[in-house]
Design a protein around this motif. Structure first.
Motif, short mmCIF file in Angstrom:
data_model
loop_
_atom_site.label_atom_id
_atom_site.label_comp_id
_atom_site.label_asym_id
_atom_site.label_seq_id
_atom_site.Cartn_x
_atom_site.Cartn_y
_atom_site.Cartn_z
N ALA A 218 -1.77 2.82 -15.58
CA ALA A 218 -0.78 2.54 -14.60
C ALA A 218 -1.24 3.38 -13.34
CB ALA A 218 0.37 3.39 -15.02
N THR A 219 -1.69 4.45 -13.53
CA THR A 219 -2.35 5.21 -12.09
C THR A 219 -3.41 4.38 -11.46
OG1 THR A 219 -1.78 7.28 -13.14
CG2 THR A 219 -3.25 7.42 -11.22
N LEU A 220 -4.53 3.97 -12.21
CA LEU A 220 -5.50 3.33 -11.67
C LEU A 220 -5.23 1.95 -11.01
CD1 LEU A 220 -8.20 3.81 -14.40
CD2 LEU A 220 -8.31 4.74 -12.08
N VAL A 221 -4.30 1.01 -11.76
CA VAL A 221 -3.73 -0.20 -10.95
C VAL A 221 -3.05 0.21 -9.80
CG1 VAL A 221 -1.49 -0.46 -12.08
CG2 VAL A 221 -2.96 -2.43 -11.46
N ARG A 222 -2.32 1.15 -9.71
CA ARG A 222 -1.73 1.59 -8.28
C ARG A 222 -2.84 1.80 -7.16
NH1 ARG A 222 3.40 4.59 -11.18
NH2 ARG A 222 4.35 2.85 -11.59
N MET B 4 -1.71 -1.32 -17.11
CA MET B 4 -1.80 -1.75 -16.05
C MET B 4 -0.71 -2.91 -15.73
SD MET B 4 -5.92 -2.39 -16.66
CE MET B 4 -5.86 -3.51 -14.96
N ALA B 5 -0.26 -3.55 -16.66
CA ALA B 5 0.79 -4.46 -16.24
C ALA B 5 2.18 -4.01 -15.67
CB ALA B 5 1.21 -5.45 -17.54
N LEU B 6 2.69 -2.83 -16.47
CA LEU B 6 3.73 -2.13 -16.03
C LEU B 6 3.75 -1.30 -14.66
CD1 LEU B 6 5.43 -1.20 -19.57
CD2 LEU B 6 5.64 -3.22 -18.20
N GLY B 7 2.35 -0.76 -14.62
CA GLY B 7 2.10 0.30 -13.54
C GLY B 7 2.24 -0.44 -12.16
N SER B 8 1.92 -2.01 -12.20
CA SER B 8 1.84 -2.77 -11.03
C SER B 8 3.10 -3.17 -10.45
CB SER B 8 0.97 -3.80 -11.12
OG SER B 8 1.73 -4.94 -12.07
N ARG C 297 0.84 -1.32 0.04
CA ARG C 297 -0.05 -0.16 0.00
C ARG C 297 1.07 1.21 0.18
NH1 ARG C 297 -3.03 -2.79 4.07
NH2 ARG C 297 -4.85 -3.82 3.39
N VAL C 298 1.89 1.05 0.80
CA VAL C 298 2.80 2.70 0.99
C VAL C 298 3.37 2.78 -0.39
CG1 VAL C 298 4.90 2.94 2.03
CG2 VAL C 298 3.25 2.10 3.53
N PHE C 299 3.97 1.73 -1.05
CA PHE C 299 4.53 1.98 -2.08
C PHE C 299 3.73 2.04 -3.32
CE2 PHE C 299 8.19 -0.18 0.03
CZ PHE C 299 9.05 1.16 0.09
N SER C 300 2.42 1.81 -3.23
CA SER C 300 1.39 2.19 -4.29
C SER C 300 1.49 3.81 -4.38
CB SER C 300 0.15 1.71 -4.17
OG SER C 300 0.24 0.29 -4.47
N TRP C 301 1.21 4.22 -2.89
CA TRP C 301 1.28 5.81 -2.96
C TRP C 301 2.45 6.54 -3.37
CZ3 TRP C 301 -2.88 8.03 -2.57
CH2 TRP C 301 -4.37 7.61 -1.74
N MET D 82 4.96 -11.93 -5.85
CA MET D 82 5.63 -12.37 -6.95
C MET D 82 4.65 -13.06 -7.94
SD MET D 82 8.54 -11.59 -6.08
CE MET D 82 9.10 -12.36 -7.80
N LYS D 83 3.30 -13.50 -7.11
CA LYS D 83 2.32 -13.92 -8.47
C LYS D 83 1.78 -12.80 -9.23
CE LYS D 83 0.50 -17.92 -5.75
NZ LYS D 83 -0.82 -18.45 -5.15
N ALA D 84 1.71 -11.64 -8.67
CA ALA D 84 1.26 -10.56 -9.46
C ALA D 84 2.44 -9.97 -10.25
CB ALA D 84 1.08 -9.43 -8.22
N LEU D 85 3.90 -10.32 -9.89
CA LEU D 85 4.87 -9.94 -10.99
C LEU D 85 4.86 -10.90 -12.01
CD1 LEU D 85 7.81 -8.79 -8.57
CD2 LEU D 85 6.54 -7.39 -10.27
N ARG D 86 4.85 -12.17 -11.90
CA ARG D 86 4.71 -13.14 -12.94
C ARG D 86 3.65 -12.88 -13.78
NH1 ARG D 86 6.45 -16.45 -8.61
NH2 ARG D 86 4.50 -17.39 -8.37
N SER D 87 2.58 -12.58 -13.15
CA SER D 87 1.05 -12.18 -14.33
C SER D 87 1.55 -11.17 -15.13
CB SER D 87 0.16 -12.13 -13.30
OG SER D 87 -0.43 -13.14 -12.72
N ALA D 88 2.08 -9.93 -14.39
CA ALA D 88 2.34 -8.59 -14.93
C ALA D 88 3.33 -8.95 -16.41
CB ALA D 88 2.88 -7.63 -14.17
N ILE D 89 4.45 -9.75 -15.87
CA ILE D 89 5.21 -9.94 -17.03
C ILE D 89 4.85 -10.74 -18.22
CG2 ILE D 89 7.44 -11.41 -17.65
CD1 ILE D 89 8.18 -10.75 -14.48
N THR D 90 3.60 -11.68 -17.95
CA THR D 90 3.29 -12.73 -19.11
C THR D 90 2.15 -11.49 -19.65
OG1 THR D 90 3.18 -14.68 -17.61
CG2 THR D 90 1.49 -14.54 -19.37
N VAL D 91 1.45 -10.59 -19.13
CA VAL D 91 0.48 -9.84 -19.94
C VAL D 91 1.36 -8.96 -20.70
CG1 VAL D 91 -1.01 -7.89 -19.82
CG2 VAL D 91 -1.38 -9.99 -18.18
N ALA D 92 2.22 -8.33 -20.29
CA ALA D 92 3.13 -7.53 -20.82
C ALA D 92 3.68 -8.17 -22.22
CB ALA D 92 4.36 -6.90 -20.09
#
Length: 421
Positions: free
Chosen positions: A283-287, A335-339, A160-164, A300-310
């Protein structure tokens, strides 16, 4: 010795915390200062954003040519390459206020240099301004990210903190160029540069609202602090840096290719702007979504999903139909890169010791800014030698390596060696 994980402070710890499901700062004095920390980042980054857009338009207005714009843009990333590691050591040793003060002074000096350059028509002084403003963000951002990480009590709050934290530059990039444009249109270039002079002053005033606290003593080797490069012995940190650089380069590739593909598809300037805007908005909305649902996300699941989508979007992007197709593709890619940034920063704080968070953030800044300096030139050469959308295919292939790195960051790597558990 391989660095172990950062211990997660509990409610009774002397570390500040961020309470509430939505990441609202908690009752402690430092936690109440969380909005001031983010506002400081916005002000410092806005100084660079104002100077960047105003300097670019100023050199074009004076007839220096497009190549000069490219040169000035690259200078904003040159200083962070040289200053990131030093900024990390400074933050680990002195905490929040001294590095932010150094950044505010650099930003102020850079903005004043830009103002003087516009008044006396001095291009070398404008180049110095770009170096100083880019360096200001590099020095201050490391300390701000480190301080924000200290305000989280667990892994969910770190996200949450690093999304802000990630939303801060997005906000300044959205507001600062608009404000600078209005000032240039109605009051001239000097007034826009004068706005840049005021923003570092505002940043320091906001920083003074953050309570001071003494950082923990740094680890020593032979009486001297351990070098930042020693952190690269941790495989989890190495893999996180690979992921961060690869995804940051994808961001640069998209920014480079969209105007080229848009021009080839006969899109108007406003149409190309809408395509880029859809990327930034997503990118803003996903954060913002990460802020709300961080407790349900596995980094890590979120990162792997983001890489696959990208990877998928980069492969098909060149064949998306018309402006609407490009907008949809850009939004999905955004959305993928913003996360990525909130997840990488959250994990980075878990795999490094608390007294070396600044050094780890400095390594991340060095890696990502080095890519920012080198990649655009490489993209231009590749596109000229082959086809305009070749950089997207290149990045899709590089993401295969990033996906491998993401799968290597296993729970065993995150838990540290046995002697540090």
């Amino acid at each position: 010795m391989t660095p172990g994980p950062a211990p997660q402070p509990g409610p009774s710890s002397n570390q500040p915390g961020v309470d509430g499901e939505a990441g609202v700062p908690g009752p402690s004095g430092v936690s109440r200062a969380f909005p001031a920390v983010i506002a400081t980042l916005v002000a410092v980054h806005a100084c660079m954003a104002v100077t960047r857009v105003t300097a670019s338009l100023w050199v074009l207005d004076r007839g220096f040519g497009e190549w000069t714009v490219g040169l000035l843009q690259s200078l904003f990333a040159v200083a962070p390459v040289g200053l990131s590691l030093w900024a990390g050591r400074l933050a680990d040793r002195f905490g929040f206020h001294r590095p932010v003060g150094v950044g505010a002074v650099m930003g102020f000096a850079g903005a004043v240099a830009a103002l003087l350059a516009s008044l006396f028509q001095l291009l070398p002084l404008m180049a110095l301004s770009c170096l100083l403003c880019g360096g200001a963000v590099a020095v201050a951002a490391v300390a701000i990210q480190r301080e924000a990480g200290l305000m989280a009590a667990d892994a969910s709050q770190l996200k949450r903190v690093f999304s802000w934290v990630a939303l801060g530059p997005a906000l300044s990039n959205a507001v600062a160029p608009v404000a600078a444009g209005l000032l240039m249109d109605h009051a001239g270039f000097s007034s826009a540069f004068a706005l840049g002079v005021l923003l570092p002053v505002a940043a320091w005033a906001l920083a003074l609202r953050v309570p001071r606290h003494t950082p923990p003593p740094s680890r020593l080797s032979g009486g001297k602090p351990l070098p930042a490069w020693d952190l690269l012995r941790d495989p989890a940190l190495r893999h996180l840096l690979v992921i961060n650089v690869a995804m940051s380069a994808c961001w640069d590739a998209h920014s480079f290719v969209v105007p080229v593909i848009g021009h080839a598809k006969a899109l108007s300037a406003s149409g190309i702007g809408l395509v880029l805007g859809s990327f930034a908005a997503a990118a803003t909305l996903v954060r913002l979504a990460i802020v709300r649902w961080a407790h349900r996300l596995d980094e890590m699941k979120a990162l792997r999903s983001a890489i696959t989508v990208a990877m998928a979007v980069l492969l098909i992007y060149a064949w998306l139909p018309g402006m609407v197709g490009l907008m949809v593709g850009s939004a999905i890619l955004g959305m993928a890169l913003g996360s990525v940034q909130p997840m990488v920063l959250a994990k980075l704080h878990q795999v490094t010791p608390p007294d070396r968070h600044g050094q780890a953030l400095g390594l991340r800044g060095l890696a990502s800014n080095s890519a920012t300096v080198a990649m655009p030139m490489g993209f231009g050469m590749l596109a000229s030698a082959s086809v305009p959308f070749a950089p997207l295919w290149l990045m899709a292939s590089i993401l295969v390596g990033a996906q491998w790195s993401a799968r290597q960051v296993s729970p065993s790597l995150l838990s540290g060696p046995p002697d540090q558990k």
